[in-house]
Design an enzyme around this catalytic site. Sequence first.
Site, PDB file in Angstrom:
ATOM      1  N   ALA A 116     -15.659  34.970  -5.281  1.00 22.76           N
ATOM      2  CA  ALA A 116     -15.425  36.384  -5.123  1.00 22.76           C
ATOM      3  C   ALA A 116     -16.649  36.920  -3.928  1.00 22.76           C
ATOM      4  O   ALA A 116     -15.846  37.926  -2.632  1.00 22.76           O
ATOM      5  CB  ALA A 116     -16.557  37.376  -6.122  1.00 22.76           C
ATOM      6  N   TYR A 118     -21.920  42.965  -4.928  1.00 22.72           N
ATOM      7  CA  TYR A 118     -21.554  43.555  -3.677  1.00 22.72           C
ATOM      8  C   TYR A 118     -22.929  44.381  -2.895  1.00 22.72           C
ATOM      9  O   TYR A 118     -22.779  44.303  -1.578  1.00 22.72           O
ATOM     10  CB  TYR A 118     -20.794  45.291  -4.415  1.00 22.72           C
ATOM     11  N   ASP A 172     -21.906  48.025 -14.547  1.00 22.10           N
ATOM     12  CA  ASP A 172     -21.341  46.841 -14.334  1.00 22.10           C
ATOM     13  C   ASP A 172     -22.057  46.481 -13.369  1.00 22.10           C
ATOM     14  O   ASP A 172     -21.505  46.542 -11.850  1.00 22.10           O
ATOM     15  CB  ASP A 172     -19.840  47.031 -13.349  1.00 22.10           C
ATOM     16  N   LYS A 224     -18.536  31.023  -5.993  1.00 23.16           N
ATOM     17  CA  LYS A 224     -18.369  32.030  -4.824  1.00 23.16           C
ATOM     18  C   LYS A 224     -17.296  32.298  -4.258  1.00 23.16           C
ATOM     19  O   LYS A 224     -17.161  33.208  -3.252  1.00 23.16           O
ATOM     20  CB  LYS A 224     -19.156  30.870  -3.801  1.00 23.16           C
ATOM     21  N   ALA A 269      -9.805  39.792  -7.447  1.00 17.25           N
ATOM     22  CA  ALA A 269     -10.279  39.718  -9.156  1.00 17.25           C
ATOM     23  C   ALA A 269     -10.168  38.237  -9.073  1.00 17.25           C
ATOM     24  O   ALA A 269      -9.674  37.152  -7.904  1.00 17.25           O
ATOM     25  CB  ALA A 269      -9.332  39.924 -10.181  1.00 17.25           C
ATOM     26  N   VAL A 270     -10.641  37.357  -9.902  1.00 12.17           N
ATOM     27  CA  VAL A 270     -11.039  35.517 -10.057  1.00 12.17           C
ATOM     28  C   VAL A 270     -10.514  35.068 -11.411  1.00 12.17           C
ATOM     29  O   VAL A 270     -11.479  36.421 -12.037  1.00 12.17           O
ATOM     30  CB  VAL A 270     -12.692  34.893  -9.560  1.00 12.17           C
TER      31      VAL A 270
END
Length: 295
Positions: free
Chosen positions: A223, A257, A250, A221, A212-213
């Site tokens: 994550a 990822y 998503d 950047k 989470a951010v």
Amino acid sequence: MANLSASPATSILSKGFPHDPVQKSRFTCRTPAPSRRLCLRSSQKCRLGHGGRSGARERLLGRRFVGCSSTAGEVGVVSEDGSGKAGVGDGQDKYLLREFGWGVRRMAKVGEEMSKVAHVQAEAFHTPVALLNDLFFHMFKAEVLSALMYRVRSSPPERYACLVAESASAHNSLWEPLKEIVGVVDVTVQRDEDVLCHIQGEQEYLYISGIAVLTKFRRQKIATVLLKACDVLSALWGFSYLALRAHEDDFGARKLYSNAGYKVVSRDPIWITWIGKKRRVLMVKPSPFYKTDFI
């Protein structure tokens, strides 16, 4: 971004966090198979956190890891050199990774910092409601904090880690545990057969969840740096593979990822959607510090 979906009436333990932080763990030390042994440039021992894996041997793109512990119980591993790229820390650096102006370290086990971590995850995964939204948010945050405290209490130091990202300007290398935390991720050792069947020959792997951010810091950047720090942790703990799950629709998270090296290896059965749940994909990657046969 992550594989959590929140609603005020649903327990946090059903939102992508491990149902049991020591699920399927036997608290045994794991030695990498000889065929996957790391290529070394240093035999220097490293420790991560209190009671972390001793004698772990690592390689980071030909750079040597530094195994000096700070007073905070953390290990200086990777920092940023003058070129702005990841490089070797000075041994007193608390960060696992320092890149793009952000530093990632293990969460300090103090109440106020844990509360900050819970706030970041609650903001990311809370679903707003029309009435009494503030009340439901604080209830959800309290549930997140309770789950975090349970994982910390129940897990040995090298079976679970909460990593936090914060500003890591070159002029500010001293530990300031209460500075603003802008992103978090959970890393747990697991041995789920549904994952192990895709990485044959392994007994355990690192499972990434709860990334989470804070909203105001997204698209900076953070994550990406958190995921790279998970790679570093996989080397320190001696694991060859990392895995995570994301919602099938998503696409933003899946792109993140994929760019980090994760590949889709399976999907939830279609009947999951019949009971109102979102279908997820399982994504796996080999640790970049190990030689593996993963395709």
